[in-house]
Scaffold this active site. Structure first.
Site, PDB file in Angstrom:
ATOM      1  CG  ASP A   1      -2.109   0.966   1.001  1.00 34.44           C
ATOM      2  OD1 ASP A   1      -2.054   1.784   0.054  1.00 34.44           O
ATOM      3  OD2 ASP A   1      -3.085   0.906   1.774  1.00 34.44           O
TER       4      ASP A   1
HETATM    5  C1  BGC Z   1      -4.815   3.469  -0.006  1.00 34.76           C
HETATM    6  C2  BGC Z   1      -4.939   2.483  -1.143  1.00 34.76           C
HETATM    7  C3  BGC Z   1      -4.766   3.184  -2.442  1.00 34.76           C
HETATM    8  C4  BGC Z   1      -3.409   3.872  -2.454  1.00 34.76           C
HETATM    9  C5  BGC Z   1      -3.130   4.638  -3.728  1.00 34.76           C
HETATM   10  C6  BGC Z   1      -3.526   4.264  -0.106  1.00 34.76           C
HETATM   11  O1  BGC Z   1      -3.502   5.277   0.839  1.00 34.76           O
HETATM   12  O2  BGC Z   1      -4.868   2.799   1.218  1.00 34.76           O
HETATM   13  O3  BGC Z   1      -6.193   1.845  -1.095  1.00 34.76           O
HETATM   14  O4  BGC Z   1      -4.879   2.290  -3.511  1.00 34.76           O
HETATM   15  O5  BGC Z   1      -3.373   4.807  -1.389  1.00 34.76           O
HETATM   16  O6  BGC Z   1      -3.945   5.750  -3.827  1.00 34.76           O
END
Ligand code: BGC
Length: 755
Positions: A228
């Site tokens: 993530d």
């Molecule tokens: C979120 C993800 C997301 C990623 C990219 C993160 O903060 O938890 O779900 O895909 O950011 O935007």
């Protein structure tokens, strides 16, 4: 097809380390001298949040279609619909040059308060897994990848980057992992995104148990794992544990650490090569497929967004007020959400939409309605003038449709809610309107359950959730009966926050103790015999369905059998409709502490009036099993089970019993701490113990009125060594009994006690 092994052999150590982290916020790195391209990834999950490459701001996105969020699509209970959503998104990915769509998000809704519940599918792992697999297969059929997230147990936003989700292995396996497991086994997502949080004390980004032992070794995941955004704690540890790609770029810091670790002999270069290979396989899978670039067709996909929304909206209550007549009645639309629906949640899934159609606009194609705003959409406080003009209007109308819900500021990625209330001004408005109009219908726009103190007073409640840019059109079609509601709740609606399973400790700061164990959502409310506002699986229709003729392919199965369950569903009303038939399995063996019942199948039948359909379900041993920690595997105890078919978890229409016999044995070695109860589970144990029992009986009551059952009950929890202390039992006698038991059972396996 590229020779990836050859490419890797030609890469420098630095190039390989570099490939394991992003080039920027949304791209992987290219290695131009070797013809390795970069590819782009985008959020996800319910539309494209694709960086506008004309802007330097990574959060500036192109215009795209906002489909219903997962809180809504989950209510479809419809694999085909999820597949169609996936296919549409897959085509959009190809048009926009997106190699991997960052979704679906399948974390289990442990508490209704989690800020990201709107993006997550369900409180039920079976439903979440089935729908996720269908979505992934849809996207990937168009040759774009998915990233199922957030692996795993990311159930709160509060301190999400450091908090540990602490639970038993059984809870992890039964509740928080199966949605991922099903998706991996049925759809092989190109990528898996690890979570921010720790799982039992180890970061999801460096957890060998989840990332390698379970994901790859047990489930057979073939793609790459990405972090993530910013979830990496220790990059080298992560690589060793099975984290292939770090996103976004670490600015070279972690690449250098990987290089150093290889040079120091701390990291085997083969581990790095393997990560590079996994990433490159998917990079080329995307770039090698035809670059046929159809432009994004926002108008076409808007229509699909509307069709999907209509299949998801849940009719929670209807005392006959719906559908509304198109003529002959004075109808008021009241509430700011009629003018400006809430169509999606805040955070990384936020789509830059071109067209949002409100109910107030959409209704113009159907009939004339009057409108009063009633309250300010983003505020908690009542504005007296708005309230009084809404009440005045409602008084003059035959029906008052109130559009209520949660403001953006009440729920979003990044924080959890602290209560389950909608703004006070909306509750007050609904109360006041109920005083002057007895035909009140409430339409809700929210991403997670809310308390509805007025539920008993209104005539109808339509749960529209956050159902995308066509929300207004879909809602008006439902209100006026142009579409027949067929959504079913994918989560329970508790009466109040304090009823919820983890109320006492949610959210935690550093260590979230999942003490409710497997009792999440309806598994909890049913076990506790607690009333809810609306149960899991609930959803009404403008027609009615009758269930009949349940048949099991057999009333007795063993480990390798499959069981087929069929039943007939008939539309006994007078309009076309769809019914999501739910199958639940109840363990009646009493062997382990288990939920009252669990969802193990659903089928959606589309039926014209008087039409019938046979729904068919296939179950295997796994559907009867719980995760047995001693065994380290799924285990279905021998005994009786009930199959239930229902229109909701609380509306079971048909049931049938069967017996299951397993040959699986649980590990067991008797010793001096073995209890009397355990000991008596064995025929040999019973024999051996009779001698001991006789001694105890002699000792305690002089052998008179010796009642074996009463004695057994009395002594059941005592370890053998304790019973010995009654005297008359020598060590030799006790160990002889233990030996006899272990010898007779090979020292390991215990038969299943029938309780
Ligand atoms: C979120 C993800 C997301 C990623 C990219 C993160 O903060 O938890 O779900 O895909 O950011 O935007």
């Amino acid at each position: 097809m590229k020779d990836i092994d050859r490419l890797i052999s030609e890469m420098t150590l630095e190039e390989k380390a570099g490939l394991c982290s992003g080039a920027d916020f949304w791209h992987t790195k290219a290695v131009e001298r070797l013809g390795i391209p970069n590819v782009m990834v985008s959020d996800g999950p319910h539309g494209l949040r694709t960086q506008d490459l004309n802007s330097s701001d990574p959060n500036e996105s192109i215009q795209a279609v906002c489909f219903p969020a997962a809180c809504a699509t989950a209510c479809s209970f419809d694999r085909e619909l999820m597949n169609k959503l996936g296919e549409t998104l897959g085509e959009e990915c190809r048009s926009a040059g997106v190699s991997v769509l960052l979704g679906p998000a399948v974390n289990i809704k442990r508490s209704p308060l989690c800020g990201r519940n709107f993006e997550y599918v369900s409180e039920d792992p079976y439903l979440a897994g089935e729908l996720a697999a269908a979505y992934i297969n849809g996207v990937q059929s168009k040759n774009a990848g998915t990233s199922i997230k957030h692996f795993a147990a990311n159930s709160q936003e509060h301190h999400r980057m450091t908090c540990s989700s602490d639970m038993s292995e059984r809870t992890l396996r039964e509740i928080y992992l199966p949605a991922f497991e099903t998706a991996v086994k049925k759809a092989q997502p190109w990528t898996v995104m690890c979570c921010y949080n720790k799982i039992n004390g180890v970061y999801g980004s460096e957890n060998p148990h989840t990332l390698t032992e379970i994901l790859r070794d047990e489930w057979g995941f073939k793609g790459y794992v990405m972090s993530d955004w910013g979830a990496v704690n220790d990059r080298v540890k992560g690589l060793k544990a099975g984290l292939d790609l770090e996103m976004p770029s670490s600015g070279g810091i972690n690449d250098a650490k990987i290089v150093q670790a290889v040079k120091d002999g701390e990291l085997d270069e083969a581990v790095l090569d393997q990560a590079v290979k996994r990433i490159l396989e998917k990079v080329f899978l995307y770039t090698d497929s035809l670059p046929k670039k159809k432009p994004l067709d926002i108008e076409k996909d808007h229509i699909i967004a509307k069709e999907i929304a209509e299949e998801c909206i849940v009719l929670l209550k209807n005392e006959g007020a719906l559908p509304l007549p198109e003529s002959g009645a004075k109808i008021a639309f009241i509430g700011a959400f009629a003018e400006e629906p809430r169509i999606q949640g805040g955070g990384s899934s936020h789509i830059n939409t071109k067209t949002v159609v409100s109910a107030l606009t959409a209704v113009k194609d159907i009939c004339e309605v009057s409108y009063a705003k009633g309250f300010n959409r983003e505020e908690n406080e009542t504005v007296p003038e708005l309230l009084s003009s809404a009440v005045e209007l409602a008084e003059k109308c035959d029906a008052a449709v109130i559009f209520a819900g949660l403001p953006d500021s009440f729920e979003s990625e990044g924080f959890d809610r602290s209560h389950m209330r909608i703004p006070d001004c909306q509750n007050e408005l609904i109360d006041r309107i109920c005083e002057v109009n007895d035909n009140v219908i409430v339409v809700m726009h929210n991403g997670a359950p809310v308390e509805m103190p007025w539920a008993g007073k209104v005539q109808a409640i339509v749960e529209a959730y956050l159902c995308g840019e066509a929300a207004g059109e879909a809602v008006t079609d439902i209100l006026f009966g142009k579409a027949n509601p067929c959504g079913k709740l994918a989560e329970s609606y508790p009466l109040k926050l304090s009823d919820t399973p983890c109320f006492l400790t949610y959210p935690a700061d550093t260590s979230a103790e999942y003490n409710e164990g497997v009792f999440v959502g309806y598994r909890y409310y049913e076990k506790k015999e607690m009333p809810v506002l609306f149960p899991f699986g609930h959803g009404l229709s403008y027609t009615a369905f009758e269930y009949s003729d349940i048949k099991l392919s057999s009333d007795h199965i063993t480990d390798n059998d499959t069981l087929t369950v069929t039943a007939t569903v008939t539309n006994i009303g007078n309009c076309f409709g769809k019914e999501a038939v739910q199958l639940y399995v109840a363990d009646r063996t009493g062997f382990a502490v288990r939920p009252i019942k669990e969802l193990k199948g659903f089928e959606k039948a589309a039926l014209a009036p008087n039409e019938s359909a046979v729904v068919t379900f296939t179950l295997t041993k796994r559907d009867f099993s719980y995760y047995n920690e001693e065994l380290g595997d799924w285990y279905a105890p021998t005994g009786k089970y009930t199959i239930m078919l229902g229109s909701s978890s609380a509306d079971i229409r048909l049931s049938a019993d069967l017996n299951l016999t397993t040959a699986a044995k649980l590990p067991f070695i008797a010793d001096e701490n073995t209890t009397f109860e355990e000991f008596m589970d064995y025929p040999e144990g019973q024999e051996a113990f009779k001698i001991l029992l006789g001694h105890v009986a002699q000792q305690m009551i002089g052998g008179e009125h010796f009642d074996e059952n009463a004695m057994r009950e009395m002594l059941s929890g005592m370890p053998l060594r304790q019973i010995r202390s009654f005297g008359g039992i020598t060590d030799e006698m006790m160990y002889a009994a233990i030996d006899s038991l272990n010898k007779n059972f090979g020292g390991w396996k215990r038969q299943i006690p029938q309780k």
